[in-house]
Scaffold this active site. Structure first.
Site, mmCIF file in Angstrom:
data_model
loop_
_atom_site.group_PDB
_atom_site.id
_atom_site.type_symbol
_atom_site.label_atom_id
_atom_site.label_comp_id
_atom_site.label_asym_id
_atom_site.label_seq_id
_atom_site.Cartn_x
_atom_site.Cartn_y
_atom_site.Cartn_z
ATOM 1 N N LYS A 124 0.815 -1.213 0.000
ATOM 2 C CA LYS A 124 0.000 0.000 0.000
ATOM 3 C C LYS A 124 0.853 1.271 0.000
ATOM 4 C CE LYS A 124 -3.440 -2.654 0.567
ATOM 5 N NZ LYS A 124 -4.860 -2.738 0.578
HETATM 6 C C1 LIG Z 1 -0.840 -7.863 2.384
HETATM 7 C C2 LIG Z 1 -1.979 -7.743 1.444
HETATM 8 N N1 LIG Z 1 -2.045 -8.562 0.400
HETATM 9 C C3 LIG Z 1 -3.051 -8.503 -0.484
HETATM 10 C C4 LIG Z 1 -4.083 -7.606 -0.331
HETATM 11 C C5 LIG Z 1 -5.165 -7.572 -1.357
HETATM 12 O O1 LIG Z 1 -5.041 -6.465 -2.203
HETATM 13 P P1 LIG Z 1 -6.303 -5.867 -2.914
HETATM 14 O O2 LIG Z 1 -7.264 -5.510 -1.822
HETATM 15 O O3 LIG Z 1 -5.822 -4.669 -3.630
HETATM 16 O O4 LIG Z 1 -6.853 -6.914 -3.791
HETATM 17 C C6 LIG Z 1 -4.069 -6.726 0.773
HETATM 18 C C7 LIG Z 1 -5.131 -5.748 1.033
HETATM 19 O O5 LIG Z 1 -5.566 -4.998 0.274
HETATM 20 C C8 LIG Z 1 -2.979 -6.778 1.655
HETATM 21 O O6 LIG Z 1 -2.882 -5.924 2.670
HETATM 22 N N1 LIG Z 2 -6.559 -5.233 2.434
HETATM 23 C C1 LIG Z 2 -6.857 -3.869 2.629
HETATM 24 C C2 LIG Z 2 -8.326 -3.608 2.618
HETATM 25 C C3 LIG Z 2 -8.634 -2.225 2.156
HETATM 26 O O1 LIG Z 2 -8.418 -2.200 0.802
HETATM 27 P P1 LIG Z 2 -8.107 -0.955 -0.089
HETATM 28 O O2 LIG Z 2 -7.015 -1.414 -0.974
HETATM 29 O O3 LIG Z 2 -9.365 -0.655 -0.779
HETATM 30 O O4 LIG Z 2 -7.677 0.194 0.749
HETATM 31 C C4 LIG Z 2 -6.166 -3.380 3.891
HETATM 32 O O5 LIG Z 2 -5.119 -3.883 4.210
HETATM 33 O O6 LIG Z 2 -6.650 -2.502 4.572
#
Ligand SMILES: Cc1ncc(COP(=O)(O)O)c(C=O)c1O
Ligand SMILES: N[C@@H](CCOP(=O)(O)O)C(=O)O
Length: 516
Positions: A124
């Site tokens: 993120k």
């Molecule tokens: C460590 C991790 N892997 C995978 C995901 C999944 O990613 P996305 O929600 O963008 O599909 C998340 C949360 O978003 C995460 O925090």
């Molecule tokens: N897995 C995410 C959930 C929120 O998803 P987002 O990508 O829409 O912000 C988290 O770790 O918070």
């Protein structure tokens, strides 16, 4: 040469209104509840990709990509470059997102794309360091011409299943005229994730621990965006991947890692599959844009845990919410409804059902999501599934397989040896291994996205690895920086029930105390 796409519209709109980049970043969610998308996806020629972009640094590449989606009248070149450079100067790797090539040796072409070298050790950060700086940039510019009494402030309200929260907080802590409220499901995130969020002392940051699930938190955040009165009072901003800038900033690593994977190989003889541990569908959606822009990706593979709405959709065409979220070893993906999937559905509806008409696509998507709200499901029909299968495949991975994959890679890895996966990454690597066996094709390269550092998920990692002689979490996995978190004072507020009114009241109360 590349084309550009610098206007945006809502996935649920059937009128002609479009928005600028700044408007969509600041507004976050469209007023009709839809997500903002660029109706035209810019095209990049193969010549530009392979003779120019393949030679660029991560930051230079980010600039080229973002320039196609942001009008230079909104952010001039020099400012955009500065924003990008500042955002990635906080990363521990000069490459920002390095690719660990052939982690299991030369036979499998299995490459791990490490996305966890930012301040909070999760993918993120790649987007949220940039989004934090972007909010600041737009606010400073708007406020520069306003008298003190009319200066704008943004109240960011976000939901997290563990990683978005801390990345948003680290992206926005201490920023002028911005406050940050992060909702997370009590007891459903890892201890380190909770410490990362709750130990930040800056007065513009407040975490809200909500008794409920991540989906409850996400629903409350979306309802807050739809609350006209609250929004007018507080100018609510989005850091979740409902914010278009999140998706945009994540595109860079698809291009960058693709070029690294094929380095020294004959590009026309190599195929690349990206395997992405998925929950809210924000990460892999950035890969979809990269593919549609012209990056010759063979397939984007959605890897889910037992919360498998995306896998079920690709197999049946039914988008159906389960009754209960399963608590898995990969908690950040414990999500029932994948928010960003709506964006993909808009493009699929336009191409396969709406005769390429933007307004008709909005009408269709709006209908689907109303059905989801009232019946908990909708069906898209075979044409849309076939459209999705041109670009996507999916794999569902159980907890047993996740733990077994952490072990297997620790044992098998040669480059480097004893490589430790976090459980989310392991979901993707397990899916990659299945594909390698099924495809049995030496020309395919698998880029498996590593979405978090293993230290964030101590329990799952230790359960898988503690029987190995010589393994030490403290010594081999846990970074110094994370060690001290447990000793710091925590700042959090409990919300007894997943209820929008309780959350709004908490935000009002805390905002008054912040005195920004
Ligand atoms: C460590 C991790 N892997 C995978 C995901 C999944 O990613 P996305 O929600 O963008 O599909 C998340 C949360 O978003 C995460 O925090
Ligand atoms: N897995 C995410 C959930 C929120 O998803 P987002 O990508 O829409 O912000 C988290 O770790 O918070």
């Amino acid at each position: 040469m590349a084309t550009t796409s610098q206007v945006y519209r809502s996935t649920r709109s059937s009128d002609k209104e479009t928005k600028t980049f700044e408007e969509v970043v600041i507004q976050g969610l469209a007023k009709d509840g839809g997500l903002f998308i660029p109706p035209t996806i810019p095209q990049v020629s193969q010549e530009t990709l392979f003779s120019k972009w393949s030679k660029l640094s991560f930051q230079e590449l980010a600039f080229e990509i973002m320039r196609l989606y942001i009008d230079s009248n909104e952010i001039p070149d020099a400012d955009l470059k500065q924003l990008i450079n500042r955002s990635y100067s906080t990363f521990r790797s000069t490459e920002v997102t390095p690719l660990v090539k052939n982690v299991t040796g030369n036979n499998e072409n299995l490459h791990i794309l490490e996305l966890f070298h930012g301040p909070t050790y999760a993918f993120k950060d790649v987007a949220l360091q940039f989004v934090g700086n972007l909010f600041e940039y737009f606010l400073q510019r708007t406020n520069a011409s306003l008298p003190e009494s009319e200066k704008k402030q943004i109240t960011v309200v976000g939901a997290t299943s563990g990683d978005t929260g801390s990345a948003a907080i680290y992206g926005l802590r201490g920023k002028k005229d911005v406050s940050v409220f992060i909702l997370y499901p009590t007891g459903r995130i890892s201890p380190i994730q909770e410490e990362q969020m709750t130990t930040v002392p800056d007065k513009n940051v407040q975490t809200l621990s909500v008794k409920g699930t991540f989906d409850n938190c996400q629903d409350i955040v979306k309802a807050i965006f739809a609350d006209k009165d609250f929004n007018k009072r507080h100018n609510v901003g989005a850091v979740n991947s409902i914010n278009w800038a999140r998706i945009l900033a994540q595109m860079t690593y698809y291009f960058y890692s693709y070029f690294k994977a094929i380095e020294g190989k004959d590009q026309s003889a190599v195929k690349v599959k990206f395997v992405v541990p998925s929950g809210n569908f924000g990460d892999i959606l950035a890969g979809y844009f990269a593919k549609k822009m012209g990056l010759p990706v063979e397939k984007l593979v959605i890897a889910t845990n037992e919360n498998d709405i995306l896998d079920r959709f690709l197999k049946s065409g039914d988008y159906e919410r389960s009754d209960e979220v399963a608590a898995t070893l990969s908690p950040a993906m414990d999500i029932l409804i994948s928010s960003n999937f709506e964006r993909l559905l808009w493009y699929l509806a336009r191409e396969n059902l709406a005769g390429n008409d933007d307004l008709k696509a909005g009408e269709i998507v709006n209908g689907w999501f109303h059905e989801l709200k009232s019946n908990g499901k909708f069906q898209v029909g075979q044409a849309v599934i076939d459209g999705a299968l041109k670009d996507f495949a999916s794999e569902r991975v159980s907890d047993e397989e996740t733990a077994a994959t952490i072990k297997k890679i620790y044992e098998e890895s040669v480059n480097p040896k004893k490589y430790v996966l976090d459980p989310h990454t392991a979901v993707g690597v397990c899916a990659s291994k299945r594909l390698i066996a099924a495809d049995n094709n030496a020309s395919i390269n698998y880029i498996s996205l590593s979405t978090a550092h293993p230290a964030k998920f101590a329990e799952a990692v230790n359960n898988a690895l503690s029987s190995f002689e010589g393994y030490s979490f403290e010594k081999d996995v846990l970074p110094e920086e994370l060690k001290k978190l447990s000793t710091l004072p925590k700042k959090l507020k409990f919300i007894e029930k997943a209820d929008i009114e309780l959350v709004k009241a908490a935000i009002d109360e805390e905002l008054a105390k912040m005195d920004l």
